[in-house]
Design a protein around this motif. Structure first.
Motif, short mmCIF file in Angstrom:
data_model
loop_
_atom_site.label_atom_id
_atom_site.label_comp_id
_atom_site.label_asym_id
_atom_site.label_seq_id
_atom_site.Cartn_x
_atom_site.Cartn_y
_atom_site.Cartn_z
N ASN A 305 0.82 -1.21 0.00
CA ASN A 305 0.00 0.00 0.00
C ASN A 305 0.86 1.27 0.00
OD1 ASN A 305 -3.06 -0.35 0.19
ND2 ASN A 305 -2.33 -1.93 1.61
N SER A 327 -3.84 -14.15 -6.00
CA SER A 327 -4.92 -13.23 -5.63
C SER A 327 -4.39 -11.83 -5.36
CB SER A 327 -5.66 -13.77 -4.40
OG SER A 327 -6.14 -15.07 -4.63
N TYR A 328 -3.26 -11.74 -4.71
CA TYR A 328 -2.70 -10.42 -4.43
C TYR A 328 -2.29 -9.73 -5.75
CZ TYR A 328 -2.81 -10.78 0.67
OH TYR A 328 -3.23 -10.87 1.98
N ALA A 329 -1.81 -10.52 -6.71
CA ALA A 329 -1.44 -9.93 -8.01
C ALA A 329 -2.67 -9.53 -8.80
CB ALA A 329 -0.60 -10.93 -8.81
N TRP A 330 -3.75 -10.22 -8.56
CA TRP A 330 -5.02 -9.92 -9.24
C TRP A 330 -5.58 -8.60 -8.69
CZ3 TRP A 330 -9.11 -14.45 -8.65
CH2 TRP A 330 -10.42 -13.97 -8.54
N ILE A 331 -5.26 -8.27 -7.47
CA ILE A 331 -5.80 -7.07 -6.84
C ILE A 331 -4.80 -5.90 -6.84
CG2 ILE A 331 -6.56 -6.10 -4.62
CD1 ILE A 331 -8.73 -7.70 -6.08
N PHE A 332 -3.59 -6.14 -6.42
CA PHE A 332 -2.59 -5.07 -6.31
C PHE A 332 -1.89 -4.83 -7.65
CE2 PHE A 332 -2.61 -5.89 -1.67
CZ PHE A 332 -2.53 -4.60 -1.17
N PRO A 333 -1.95 -3.63 -8.20
CA PRO A 333 -1.25 -3.37 -9.46
C PRO A 333 0.26 -3.60 -9.37
CG PRO A 333 -2.80 -1.59 -8.99
CD PRO A 333 -2.75 -2.46 -7.77
N PHE A 486 0.13 3.10 -9.09
CA PHE A 486 1.06 2.58 -10.07
C PHE A 486 0.30 2.48 -11.39
CE2 PHE A 486 2.82 -1.50 -11.80
CZ PHE A 486 4.07 -1.00 -12.10
#
Lengths: 556, 556, 556
Positions: A305, A327-333, A486
């Protein structure tokens, strides 16, 4: 049908010229010199040891290379089932004329001799790169590597920072840092300055990434300069015997500062998450580390963040963490799945983890594979293993299950094998002169209380089982720029050569309020927005910020 | 052979008319109005954002639907590999005349216009339901939803309780509860009464489930009314700033009371386990939540044991929890695996998780799938994805690996797709008049010490890092009925229309003793067995308790 | 092609005569007496109960076997999908003439009668073993089992130690230990001596393993005799009501002592990691245990390091722990993956876990499968299930994906099905006379402070939430021999009959220093190296230490 399809897809993927985005190659001795360099790879020594070979047989001082190979060959039969053994056989077959299915007591000497002959030839290194279709290879450089004497366009420097984060208590490491930076590292401020010097050095030499491996319990957090000063003082006086809280506090301080430098210097920060060092202390060299699969990317929430502009190519050690990574890559750019690391680098885990990523993470932000090799000869069999599995997943899950065309499947393979390495690490751009405004490297407020913390408080810190003391002091930190998103702009009518520029937009206040620093800090920050000069410097940086669009992104 | 087999099995499964047991449909606007309702689904906005699209482009206030679609279409190329994108294409192909393999800048406007035209037609909603072969759709209703103005036989109310458990510290939530129940919520007793009012309202309106989503660290436990009173007093005076222990205590009190109400009102309690909210605070709407895969169903041990009559359809967020779900369902009669949720709703995870469940959980107690959709158009592609995977698993693991007939495989598919939804949620029964004896709704002993707890004790509670204070006070709780086993009778000579009734048998003393309340409490309970009136009320309830037997259960 | 290939590989594997390395067979009643022994297996009772059958129907006292089978058959339809049900059908088809695909109300009585008839025949037990191609079966014996009255060459004793580690607080367990050992167990020293007696008894009777099942939070560590004395005193005066710290301390003391005995007596120590007992207290007999998948082999780091000579065949309950098991076995010579246990013993988990192991663990140190059966009839269908999956993995991942020959694939299957059971448990060697020097059994220093610990310290221990008190007292422990590496020599020119002997080499000092005991302890140890007598005893032991080499290990 499926097997033929797999073969065809593999053959197309196998034509690609690749960049290997993470290795341990020594650019001064990139290729092997004897077969002992191949068989001495820790995968073979640790597996042979596990299968019954005494460590002493392997690590006897002064052991002749030929003798070492002879000894190890005796234990290879027990490893024939392993994926790692298949790399060895493929190397020997491809490069050293092995015709048999195995390296055995009967044929090893011929292979040894042939290998020695080949390796001694002028141009062997280039030959291996050519036959492996490798254009460039990322390195893993100690932070005080002079980065001299090799072609940094072929061997790409990468700043490895484990020692700085985990071993700063050792006087030797602090000395190396002082020598490399030319600065005396006496407090948090000079430590920060020294780290900036490393980044500047690496960036000038063509570095394209900063990297670190992290244990399962690592949970990055900001640490105030005052807390860091206290910790540093303890480390300087007590060394590795300093209280764990101090060693942790300085580790988190350095790590967070590294992330800030990656932001300022615009370098991706490769995180390799999950390794416990020295679990089997009596193991062979490099064969002592294992893991605890109880780790979560939630530990990195604050980091992801707080650094929306930093790209984090992430490797996880345990396959059970792969869904979180997906999942984190799907959400966090800014989260980018990166290869298949170490204990997850065997076919069954790769196949499952890869399939999960391909179904859920945008294809412009996942990096398929890196070899992690120590010697160039390993790129070929390791990438071949990966490409076969990739072809299998593309054939079975995309062409067959989802009705894709072969062309489209191969294009997806190309994207994660080659294109994304280019975009994430900004291949083709000359980054060596792209250096930040010095004023932004050192944003510590001169009037902030920088310690040392009074003895009683320091004592409390030592006694506490947590490095969080610094959190109560966050108010002392200089205001940061508001985090920005980003962005991967898809500019109107862009071409590869004349792309437009899209400034990052500040995150709205409502989002900064959740999960961010406490209310009082926000007010403090709001009161000290970036000056005009800082703003300009930042925008000047943004001039070159771009992320090549997906090839078939429509013009608009 | 296998592909042809899969196709045949899929086609048979695809003929089934289904009930979708969990969605977020708004029954007043169930279908989409423009393509922006489709592309505005969080799966597309969050993936586009992750792939590089600034949040501001998506969430710009007052954005025109057509403009929004145009913007999002520009980022779709980066998502073409994802399963979520395949749903979009299947919707556009099935409903809106898309002939191409992709939604592109060249064809999107035609699709947009065609969609707008279709969606504006009278009967579009019914048309979507018909073509999706959906008979009914479960809703997710706020606890204060009046449940008016729609057909509750097609759109089945479901009482969603997240706000009550996690946000009762907010005055607004307490106000909503007071308005909905018509009661002032001043203490644990009135809170319980208010919750009972919600259940009565929902049950009268045809609700068939209560539901909640839970974070990974949630570990339900009973909390005494006295402790709840203390916590409620703190919440009422301090709101969200109240100590975490108080917020937790009231959360656990409400949750446990909800389970008691599910027992009394005979509603399944859908638990969706494992989500951390707002992990990526700067993300798009509904694209901010993630998870920590370190969660165990062992946290629910006490709940499952204390409520043997309540059916718990359970969704887990992380695939690594699926084996626990499978094993707990194999052992606990009241644990029912429920669909494939969110980050586990992609083909590779579904295939693996489904196969594990089909091999180990009795087939009369697993619910295959729900769509989780916000707009009706999504049921078709999501269920189609699931049915293709189900056909693959049935073909490969049952017909091929285990020698099953196709007929038998299809029957297993039907069971988990349709039959179990009927039995778990008691489809076909009119439940609206099935209300419990009011005396059982409010079992709080008038002479029990209901607080407020003295200041010193309350202070200790505030300081403690745990909400377990209440445990020492369990003696104050009114005696409960002894728990009964959850029975699925297979009555002699039963037919679908004239099934016998099989009263639940009280658990034997020996089992109640293990894992149950402490010895002294048991004595207390034994001393106050249900009165004759209570007994009658309870038996009257049992008159309708039944679990339709497995179709081919032999008569005996 | 693949199906035919699988079939061919299976058929070859199916010819092998096997040793079942872990069961719960009662050697005095090894085979079933009626079909109720088959259907009464907890897999069927717990699944039937989960599917709706009241526990009382199953566990009614005095229930007639025929009536019990009749009742259970009524619930079988709900289990038809499960792997466990397929074992039942295969048993009935293979042994009892069932022609149908299912056991139903229409055909069960004929099967029951046929079974009863067969089981009553002289030689039924031998017939089952013969048709199951089982040469021998490992048992699970209570520690006080006299091991009399059965053929210990067919039924191999195994010392099960759960009661000693987890229930020593019960007077009954201590009494049993005293009776079995003939010693009064009043302190740590006599407890150790008593455990040694059990080992001597078991070893004389032909035992080939020591075994235990462990909960997920178990983290073995050494406990000083002084701490153990304090704990034992508390247990003797308070029984199961003693503080948890004392119960834990004695548990860890006993466990660590068992590992020492395994070292001295040269027995493998089977660890079955991850079960929580009695999670569903109201469940049927043996159907109450579940697990928390949050467990790591890192918890066993100290154990694996301290006992390099002990072989640890390890079973994990959760499939998500399988990658750790695979990786730890790849690194630690003494870690041996062992079968597919309980909740992981269904096809999808076996297939995935097996594939991962076959790709990464040397094939001379993984044990494919054990049946875990209670009645002999189950070996056939369970091993058949495993062999079918093994054939599938070998066909798909080795012959097809890696180009192996069928012969080679079958040889790998034979290795993990049969050969490794022989080598790990030293099949064919007469171990009954291989007993250690008594002086080494009891190495407690007479002058060491052996407690009881002063009241104040004991009180602190009771209050502490941790059993680690003993750690501060490790200095009191007698010096141990320096740990030695676990060697699997591949001797020059060895043949099966005349293998050479290779003494274990002491670990180098550098390795002992890391992860080992604190510095001061090392000095203590160095000061008291083994006496010449001890050395001789140890070497005499080593005379028979050998690990049969991989069949095609080259002579050197």
């Amino acid at each position: 049908m499926s097997l033929e399809l797999r073969r065809r897809i593999f053959e197309q993927l196998d034509q690609l010229v690749l960049i290997d985005p993470h290795t341990h190659i020594n650019p001064h001795a990139a290729a092997s010199r004897t077969l002992a360099d191949i068989l001495g790879y820790h995968y073979y020594t640790e597996l042979a040891h596990s299968a019954g070979m005494p460590r002493q047989e392997i690590e006897e001082p002064g052991l002749d290379p030929r003798e070492k190979v002879w000894r190890l060959v005796g234990y290879l039969p027990a490893l024939r089932n392993t994926a790692q053994y298949s790399w060895l056989v493929e190397i020997c077959q491809t490069f050293f004329g092995l015709d048999d299915a195995d390296l055995t007591p009967d044929n090893w000497e011929a292979v040894y001799d042939r290998a020695q002959q080949q390796m001694a030839a002028v141009g062997w290194e280039a030959e291996v790169l050519r036959r492996s279709r490798l254009e460039a290879v990322f390195l893993t450089n100690e932070f005080d590597d002079p980065l001299e004497g090799f072609d940094t366009r072929r061997y790409i420097p990468c700043l490895r920072t484990d020692d700085l984060v985990f071993h700063l208590a050792k006087e030797e490491v602090r000395r190396r840092l002082e020598r490399a930076s030319g600065l005396e590292v006496g407090d948090a401020r000079s430590l920060r300055r020294a780290l900036a010097c490393l980044f500047e050095h690496f960036k000038r030499k063509g570095a394209r990434a900063c990297a670190i491996s992290l244990p399962p319990d690592f949970t990055p957090r900001p640490v105030s300069p005052a807390r860091a000063n206290t910790a540093l003082a303890a480390l300087r006086s007590e060394g590795p015997a300093a209280a764990a809280t101090h060693r942790q506090a300085i580790g988190y301080y350095v790590f967070w500062t590294l992330a800030e430098m990656c932001d300022l210097f615009r370098l991706p920060f490769d995180l390799m998450i999950g390794v416990n060092r020295n679990v089997y202390a009596a193991g062979v060299h490099q064969g002592r580390d294992l893991f605890d699969s109880r780790v979560s990317l939630l530990q990195y929430q604050e980091l992801f963040n707080q650094f929306p502009r930093v790209r984090f190519p992430i490797s996880v050690l345990a396959s059970v963490t792969n869904q979180e990574l997906t999942s984190y890559a799907w959400i966090f750019p800014n989260v980018i799945p990166h290869g298949h690391w170490w204990y997850s680098n065997t076919p069954t885990f790769i196949e499952y983890d890869l399939a999960a990523r391909l179904e859920a993470v945008p294809h412009n932000k996942q990096i398929g594979y890196y070899s992690d090799m120590y010697k160039l000869e390993f790129a070929l069999p390791k990438f071949a293993m990966y490409k076969r599995i990739l072809a299998k997943v593309l054939a079975e899950r995309f062409v067959i299950d989802r009705g894709w065309s072969e062309t489209r499947a191969v294009e997806l393979g190309r994207q994660i094998l080659r294109t994304n390495v280019e975009t994430v690490f900004r291949w083709g751009e000359d980054l060596s002169q792209e250096l930040p405004d010095l004023a932004r490297v050192e944003p510590l407020s001169p009037q902030g209380p920088l310690g040392p913390i009074p003895a009683a408080v320091a004592l409390a810190a030592e006694e506490a089982a947590t490095p969080l003391l610094g959190e109560s002091e966050r108010l002392e930190r200089l205001p940061e720029e508001p985090p920005r998103e980003f962005v991967l702009p898809v500019p109107p009518e862009a071409t590869a050569d004349e792309e437009g520029v899209e400034p990052a937009s500040p995150a709205p206040a409502s989002s900064a309020g959740e999960g961010g620093p406490p209310q009082s800090l926000q007010l403090e920050e709001a009161a000290s927005a970036p000056t005009e000069g800082e703003q300009r410097a930042s925008e000047s940086l943004r001039q070159t910020e771009r992320w090549p669009p997906w090839p078939d992104t429509p013009s608009r």
